[in-house]
Design a protein around this motif. Structure first.
Motif, PDB file in Angstrom:
ATOM      1  N   CYS A  52      42.668 -33.953 -15.255  1.00 31.07           N
ATOM      2  CA  CYS A  52      41.370 -34.464 -14.813  1.00 31.07           C
ATOM      3  C   CYS A  52      40.757 -35.369 -15.878  1.00 31.07           C
ATOM      4  CB  CYS A  52      40.437 -33.301 -14.484  1.00 31.07           C
ATOM      5  SG  CYS A  52      38.793 -33.850 -14.024  1.00 31.07           S
ATOM      6  N   CYS A  87      33.885 -30.900 -14.985  1.00 35.10           N
ATOM      7  CA  CYS A  87      33.403 -31.407 -13.697  1.00 35.10           C
ATOM      8  C   CYS A  87      33.332 -30.222 -12.722  1.00 35.10           C
ATOM      9  CB  CYS A  87      34.341 -32.487 -13.171  1.00 35.10           C
ATOM     10  SG  CYS A  87      35.959 -31.883 -12.663  1.00 35.10           S
ATOM     11  N   CYS A  90      36.897 -28.679 -11.797  1.00 33.82           N
ATOM     12  CA  CYS A  90      37.530 -27.890 -12.863  1.00 33.82           C
ATOM     13  C   CYS A  90      36.743 -26.611 -13.131  1.00 33.82           C
ATOM     14  CB  CYS A  90      37.649 -28.714 -14.136  1.00 33.82           C
ATOM     15  SG  CYS A  90      38.829 -30.071 -13.980  1.00 33.82           S
TER      16      CYS A  90
HETATM   17 ZN   LIG Z   1      37.526 -31.943 -14.330  1.00 33.47          ZN
END
Ligand SMILES: [Zn+2]
Length: 136
Positions: A52, A87, A90
């Motif tokens: 990510c 984020c 995640c």
């Molecule tokens: Zn993330």
């Protein structure tokens, strides 16, 4: 009211896990599941960094200038080596994996007749008593 709406504490959590435990009754099964869940936390975090990219690890040797002798001062020079913020995606994955870890931790406690609530209280008392010395 559904079970999820109730106010939760460690004791209730442990009891509820116990009701779900039938499928994982063997201590060997529970312990390996616990370890697996914990490894998945590591994996989820690593993916937040490498797939990510919402968080970054920027690590180097910890150093603090000489003359710093108080804990509160020392704190300012210690670095987590973590940059950025998780984020939503995640964060959700990590929460799920940590939840699974807690589930198998509670299951392990059940099989060994340990109280998660007592463990948390004892650890809390230890943290209060030892404070900064735990970190070294
Ligand atoms: Zn993330």
């Amino acid at each position: 009211m559904t079970r999820g709406m109730q106010e939760i504490n460690y004791e209730k959590f442990q009891e509820t896990v116990n009701e779900c435990l039938i499928r994982h009754k063997s201590i060997l099964d529970v312990l390996s599941k616990f370890q697996e869940a914990s490894a998945r936390v590591n994996r989820a975090f690593a993916k937040a960094v490498t797939s990510c990219g919402c968080v970054r690890i920027n690590a180097s040797r910890q150093s603090c200038p000489s003359g710093v002798d108080s804990y509160s001062e020392l704190r300012n020079f210690m670095h987590s080596h973590l940059e950025g913020e998780l984020c939503d995606n995640c964060r959700e994955i990590l929460e799920t994996e940590l939840g699974q870890t807690l589930f198998y931790l509670a299951a392990f406690c059940n099989l060994c007749h340990l109280s998660l609530d007592e463990i948390v209280q004892k650890e809390y008392a230890r943290v209060l008593t030892l404070g900064q010395y735990i970190l070294s």
